[in-house]
Design a protein around this motif. Structure first.
Motif, PDB file in Angstrom:
ATOM      1  N   GLN A   1       0.830  -1.208   0.000  1.00 20.61           N
ATOM      2  CA  GLN A   1       0.000   0.000   0.000  1.00 20.61           C
ATOM      3  C   GLN A   1       0.866   1.260   0.000  1.00 20.61           C
ATOM      4  O   GLN A   1       0.586   2.221  -0.717  1.00 20.61           O
ATOM      5  CB  GLN A   1      -0.917  -0.004   1.219  1.00 20.61           C
ATOM      6  CG  GLN A   1      -1.833   1.210   1.292  1.00 20.61           C
ATOM      7  CD  GLN A   1      -2.715   1.199   2.523  1.00 20.61           C
ATOM      8  OE1 GLN A   1      -2.705   0.253   3.311  1.00 20.61           O
ATOM      9  NE2 GLN A   1      -3.490   2.266   2.708  1.00 20.61           N
ATOM     10  N   LEU A   2       1.943   1.232   0.806  1.00 22.45           N
ATOM     11  CA  LEU A   2       2.843   2.378   0.883  1.00 22.45           C
ATOM     12  C   LEU A   2       3.465   2.678  -0.470  1.00 22.45           C
ATOM     13  O   LEU A   2       3.498   3.830  -0.928  1.00 22.45           O
ATOM     14  CB  LEU A   2       3.931   2.096   1.925  1.00 22.45           C
ATOM     15  CG  LEU A   2       5.071   3.121   2.031  1.00 22.45           C
ATOM     16  CD1 LEU A   2       4.535   4.464   2.520  1.00 22.45           C
ATOM     17  CD2 LEU A   2       6.159   2.602   2.985  1.00 22.45           C
TER      18      LEU A   2
ATOM     19  N   GLN B   1       2.411   1.580  -3.461  1.00 18.05           N
ATOM     20  CA  GLN B   1       1.404   1.842  -4.491  1.00 18.05           C
ATOM     21  C   GLN B   1       0.968   3.300  -4.493  1.00 18.05           C
ATOM     22  O   GLN B   1       0.695   3.883  -5.554  1.00 18.05           O
ATOM     23  CB  GLN B   1       0.190   0.936  -4.280  1.00 18.05           C
ATOM     24  CG  GLN B   1      -0.801   0.979  -5.436  1.00 18.05           C
ATOM     25  CD  GLN B   1      -0.182   0.479  -6.740  1.00 18.05           C
ATOM     26  OE1 GLN B   1       0.473  -0.560  -6.762  1.00 18.05           O
ATOM     27  NE2 GLN B   1      -0.376   1.221  -7.825  1.00 18.05           N
ATOM     28  N   GLU B   2       0.912   3.911  -3.309  1.00 20.00           N
ATOM     29  CA  GLU B   2       0.548   5.329  -3.236  1.00 20.00           C
ATOM     30  C   GLU B   2       1.499   6.184  -4.071  1.00 20.00           C
ATOM     31  O   GLU B   2       1.070   7.118  -4.759  1.00 20.00           O
ATOM     32  CB  GLU B   2       0.568   5.795  -1.780  1.00 20.00           C
ATOM     33  CG  GLU B   2      -0.537   5.196  -0.916  1.00 20.00           C
ATOM     34  CD  GLU B   2      -0.385   5.581   0.549  1.00 20.00           C
ATOM     35  OE1 GLU B   2       0.609   6.270   0.876  1.00 20.00           O
ATOM     36  OE2 GLU B   2      -1.239   5.185   1.366  1.00 20.00           O
ATOM     37  N   HIS B   3       2.761   5.841  -4.037  1.00 20.17           N
ATOM     38  CA  HIS B   3       3.737   6.619  -4.796  1.00 20.17           C
ATOM     39  C   HIS B   3       3.701   6.264  -6.278  1.00 20.17           C
ATOM     40  O   HIS B   3       3.951   7.133  -7.129  1.00 20.17           O
ATOM     41  CB  HIS B   3       5.136   6.390  -4.219  1.00 20.17           C
ATOM     42  CG  HIS B   3       5.326   6.997  -2.861  1.00 20.17           C
ATOM     43  ND1 HIS B   3       5.685   8.298  -2.672  1.00 20.17           N
ATOM     44  CD2 HIS B   3       5.176   6.463  -1.615  1.00 20.17           C
ATOM     45  CE1 HIS B   3       5.775   8.554  -1.376  1.00 20.17           C
ATOM     46  NE2 HIS B   3       5.465   7.451  -0.717  1.00 20.17           N
TER      47      HIS B   3
ATOM     48  N   ASP C   1       0.989   5.487  -7.871  1.00 30.48           N
ATOM     49  CA  ASP C   1      -0.202   6.169  -8.388  1.00 30.48           C
ATOM     50  C   ASP C   1       0.042   7.658  -8.604  1.00 30.48           C
ATOM     51  O   ASP C   1      -0.623   8.276  -9.442  1.00 30.48           O
ATOM     52  CB  ASP C   1      -1.373   5.978  -7.412  1.00 30.48           C
ATOM     53  CG  ASP C   1      -1.831   4.519  -7.329  1.00 30.48           C
ATOM     54  OD1 ASP C   1      -1.505   3.743  -8.254  1.00 30.48           O
ATOM     55  OD2 ASP C   1      -2.498   4.154  -6.328  1.00 30.48           O
ATOM     56  N   GLN C   2       0.957   8.217  -7.867  1.00 32.26           N
ATOM     57  CA  GLN C   2       1.279   9.639  -8.032  1.00 32.26           C
ATOM     58  C   GLN C   2       2.011   9.910  -9.340  1.00 32.26           C
ATOM     59  O   GLN C   2       2.056  11.053  -9.812  1.00 32.26           O
ATOM     60  CB  GLN C   2       2.135  10.131  -6.858  1.00 32.26           C
ATOM     61  CG  GLN C   2       1.376  10.172  -5.539  1.00 32.26           C
ATOM     62  CD  GLN C   2       2.282  10.494  -4.361  1.00 32.26           C
ATOM     63  OE1 GLN C   2       3.461  10.805  -4.552  1.00 32.26           O
ATOM     64  NE2 GLN C   2       1.754  10.400  -3.156  1.00 32.26           N
TER      65      GLN C   2
END
Length: 933
Positions: A770-771, A773-775, A777-778
């Motif tokens: 999750q950590l 993937q957030e980046h 997606d950015q």
């Protein structure tokens, strides 16, 4: 000491005796040609702020009238603040300030500010004591009321000047503006009576004025701005640099300037019998009969007992105050000190004369128009037994050892009643070293490891006195920074723990002694280690750029005269037995304006390098530049270095033995002193933590990082502590540190990658994904790096297809990335899948990596290991470790491979080394199903 007063200390223009200390308000004189009304022809970024820059000068009968008009537009609040207060300066002892106009132009209308009653306020005489000046200037200021953004402020004024000491001669300098300066209208105009013996010279390229004669006046007009001036190499001599000026002078030649100045330095009758100054001269005469020592004592008297202070008041720009007055006041500028020194020397029977010089632009003097304004300094040229001495009363700390040094003046003008032409000043290296340095570096604990050092640097002459003054005046923190900065030439300096400053009045020498810790960088090549030594050759820089056709005939300057002595002692490990010296141990070179002499030895476990480098400041002719560069390249190819024997153990191998032998004790004590000096600075604990980590004292490193973070937390210190904690098995605490680091630097890929890896290894796979993937997606330029991190997480969980697919996506974005091909190869090897394409990936990474192939070789060794091609794996691991001897992963895998090949002793040695470097290396490879034999 401030001796570089441009057109000031020696040069200013002296005015009428009855000049006013308040501005007068008059219309512009009839001879002034009005500039066009300011117009705004452009807007936006192309619109100039400066709309008019008009300078018109007229000179006759020894008087110069200097008219200026400046019109500026207040295009912003910042511009409004800058132009809204008008400041005009003049020397009331030398001339008048005449204000013609202060107008505001707004919407096509002209508002007369002076008509409304506004007047300039005159401030006191300027005293720039921090620059050692009392310049006599007055400043008239006006805060223009009602000025608004969008207005144009149009100011016109004149300054009149007259210098009786020039005996009717006139001289002036006017600006010549060139592009890319943006200006609406610019002009420089000079006028003088037709037939008057006035000469002019413009220096910028393309400065071709219109010259005409009408109404009995000769007129010179430059339409400005000129085209952009040609660029020049930085190392070109000063005479090739074209100053942005035009100058005019009525002096016919340099001899005329010399004759005009001569009466100002006549010393007859200036020292009254029985006066205090006469007593000083008598004391020198009785102290020593030798003329050279007398000259030294005379110079010491003027330098040491009369402080420097420029005085431009009371006709002081050219006329020196009397020796008696200088001795009474105990201060004086270059003129006063020169006249005092002349009087003393002549009183001692020593032949001496004043010479005019230009500090900073002496190389241009011979190209300039003859005028007194070409100079900004005066000193004494003495002759003793046929030997020339250049004696500067404004200098400091001159002794008998360096009194014969030749300053970098290039050209001077002797001041003689009969006149003189310019005199060239030779470029000669200083007899006494300007700087003497010793460096003792104790590397006995091992190469590439923390090494205590002591360096002592002694400065002589003016440098010593300047340093003494700086140290005495600086606050402790600034003084420490000043002294610590002198360790910059210590190879690999890490910290300076102690510093000491002393000054020897007898020799005029200042000495700085520093102790600290350094880690010299040994290069690994050809299966051995090499260290470049401080030899005076390797650090010579001479690379003139003459690539442009216009530059090909330009000589190169080699700097100012300077002499340095250095002694370098390097204590080697193992008594120096496995070490040898390479390169020229005996050096006798005359190259690139430098004479380099010295020798080097290796005996008793210590390398000793002694060098003398004397720079004359000589020019290198354009035709000689290629040959000089070639000779320097050959010399630097043979520069001194020390090397180990082949297959010398890696640096880390010596750590344990050196710890047991207490060879790190002095370094640790120096770090303790460093920390104790400022125990409230977090950075000092971080520095010591790095030291402890480098010698595998991880618990001590952790304690220092705790202290550092307790004082001032930062992302790097948190990350460093996380790394140490991970090595110590404190994974939960390491995760906490990385989370704290991420709060301080939320976009850092290295922190995210380290945290995600740790989380995934301890049941936090979903959090890690999750950590990351957030980046992902950015998006952004780092997206492929985060894809690689996610691939690593999936690989650690055994998801072969998912990990490889992510690496495919990363490579699709960056198809020439050697690290990404290496990572895909590594994933395939550790997961034991798609080994054929994995081998191709590693080979491609090696092709893209250039010289940095260590990690790709290690990854390919993993592929060969999976394929049971142990000989090929061993070859790649040997090659990888030759490039990166401290790679714990390569050492571990070589241990495994050597065991498979029956080399039990080699396997055990590699395994012990891998565990020393990475205590948890076994856990890492156990995840891949690989265990040591």
């Amino acid at each position: 000491m401030k001796r570089w007063i441009v057109v000031g200390a020696l040069i200013g223009i002296v005015g009428r005796a009855q000049a006013s200390e308040t501005p007068s308000y008059q219309p512009a004189p009839a001879w002034v040609k009005p500039a066009p009304t300011p117009t705004i022809a452009a807007s936006g970024e192309d619109a100039p702020v400066l709309l008019i820059a008009d300078n018109q000068q007229r000179f006759a009968d020894g008087t110069v009238w200097d008219y200026r008009e400046i019109a500026s537009r207040a295009i912003s609040a910042q511009a409004l603040a800058q132009i809204g207060t008008v400041k005009l300066t003049w020397l009331p002892d030398h001339g008048d300030l005449v204000v013609h106009r202060v107008d505001i132009l707004r919407n096509g209308a002209r508002i007369d500010v002076l008509k409304g009653g506004s007047r300039f306020t005159v401030l006191r005489r300027e005293q720039q004591l921090e620059q050692m000046q009392i310049n006599g200037l007055l400043t008239a200021t006006m805060a223009v009321e009602g000025l608004q953004i969008g207005d144009v402020l149009d100011v016109a004024y004149s300054v009149t000047t007259r210098d009786p000491s020039l005996r009717g001669n006139v001289q002036t300098v006017a600006p010549v503006i060139s592009q890319p300066v943006k200006v609406g209208f610019a002009r420089t105009r000079l006028l003088w009576p037709a037939g008057a013996p006035v000469h002019w010279k413009a220096y910028p390229v393309g400065a071709d004025p219109t010259v005409s004669t009408a109404g009995g006046w000769t007129e010179l007009v430059f339409a400005l701005p000129l085209p952009k001036q040609p660029e020049l190499p930085r190392d070109v001599p000063a005479r090739y640099i074209h100053p942005p000026i035009v100058e005019a002078s009525s002096f016919t030649d340099w001899a005329a300037v010399s004759r005009v100045m001569a009466p100002l330095y006549a010393t007859g009758g200036l020292v009254a019998p029985g006066s205090a100054l006469a007593g000083e001269i008598a004391a020198i005469a009785s102290a020593d009969a030798d003329p050279m020592r007398r000259a030294t004592l005379a110079l010491a008297l003027v330098q040491g007992k009369v402080r420097y202070l420029f005085r431009g008041m009371d006709n002081g720009n050219y006329v020196p105050q009397s020796p008696a007055r200088t001795w009474e006041l105990r201060y004086g500028d270059c003129k006063a000190k020169t006249l005092l020194l002349l009087a003393v020397l002549r009183g001692l029977g020593i032949e001496a004369e004043p010479v005019l010089a230009n500090l900073g632009a002496g190389g241009l003097i011979a190209e300039r128009l003859p005028s007194a304004g070409a100079f900004n300094h005066v000193l004494v040229r003495a002759t003793i037994a046929g030997r020339t001495l250049w004696l500067d009363g404004t200098g400091r700390g001159t002794t008998s050892e360096d009194i014969a040094d030749v300053p970098a003046l290039h050209w001077v003008l002797p001041v003689r009643a009969g006149g003189s032409d310019l005199l060239p000043v030779p470029a000669v290296a200083h007899a006494r070293a300007d700087q003497t340095a010793t460096l003792d570096l104790d590397a006995s604990a091992g190469i590439d490891l923390p090494a205590p050092f002591t360096t002592t640097i002694t400065f002589h002459g003016g440098l010593a006195d300047a340093l003494r003054t700086a140290v005495a005046q600086a606050a402790k923190e600034n003084r420490d920074k000043l002294l610590d900065g002198m360790a910059g030439k210590v190879p690999g300096v890490r910290i300076v723990a102690t510093h000491r400053f002393t000054f020897d009045q007898a020799t005029g020498s200042a000495t700085v002694t520093l102790e600290g810790v350094a880690v010299p960088q040994w290069r690994r090549e050809d299966r051995l280690y090499r260290l470049n030594l401080v030899d005076g050759v390797g650090n010579v820089e001479f690379a003139p750029d003459r690539s442009r056709p216009a530059w090909r005939d330009l000589p190169a300057s080699t700097g100012e005269p300077n002499t340095q002595l250095s002694t370098f002692r390097l204590r080697l490990p193992d008594g120096g037995k496995p070490f040898t010296l390479e390169g020229d141990q005996a050096v006798d070179l005359d190259i690139a304006g430098r004479q380099i002499h010295g020798q080097a030895t290796l005996a008793g476990g210590t390398v000793l390098v002694e060098r003398r480098v004397a720079s004359s400041g000589a020019e290198i002719a354009a035709k000689d530049i290629p040959a000089t560069r070639a000779r320097l390249a050959v010399a630097q190819n043979r520069a001194l270095r020390v090397s180990t024997a082949q297959d010398y153990p890696a640096p880390w191998a010596a750590v344990e033995a050196s710890r047991r032998g207490h060879r790190f004790d002095r370094a640790e004590a120096l770090y303790a002193t460093y920390v104790a000096d400022r125990p409230d600075e977090a950075g000092r604990y971080v520095a010591r933590a790095a030291f402890f980590a480098s010698i595998f004292e991880r618990s001590k490193a952790l304690a220092d990082l705790d202290k550092a973070i307790g004082i001032e937390a930062s992302g790097p210190s948190y990350r460093m502590r996380a790394f140490v904690r991970e090595q110590l098995g404190q994974d939960t605490e390491a995760v906490s540190d990385l989370r704290a680091a991420l709060e301080l630097d939320p976009g850092s890929h290295p922190i995210v990658a380290q945290l995600a890896r740790l989380l995934s290894q301890h049941g936090g796979k979903d959090q890690a994904l999750q950590l990351v993937q957030e980046h992902i997606d950015q998006g952004g330029v780092e997206k492929p790096d985060f894809l690689e991190t996610k691939a690593e997480i999936l690989a650690n969980s055994g998801d072969k297809a998912g990990a490889i697919a992510l690496m495919d996506a990363a490579i699709a974005i960056k198809p020439a990335s050697a690290p990404f091909f290496n990572q895909r190869c590594w994933i395939k090897g550790t997961l034991n899948t798609a080994l054929d394409t994995g081998l191709a990936d590693c080979t491609r990474s090696i092709e893209l990596s250039g010289a940095d192939t260590g990690t790709a070789l290690d990854s390919r060794a993993m592929i060969y290991f999976r394929l049971s091609r142990f000989d090929a794996a061993l070859a790649d691991l040997d090659a990888a470790l030759a490039l990166r001897p401290a790679a714990a992963a390569s050492l571990f895998m070589r241990s495994v491979v050597r065991a498979r090949l029956g080399n039990r002793a080699g396997a055990a040695s590699d395994l012990a080394a891998a565990r020393l470097l990475a205590p948890r290396i076994d856990e890492t490879y156990a995840r891949y199903g690989i265990k040591p034999a």
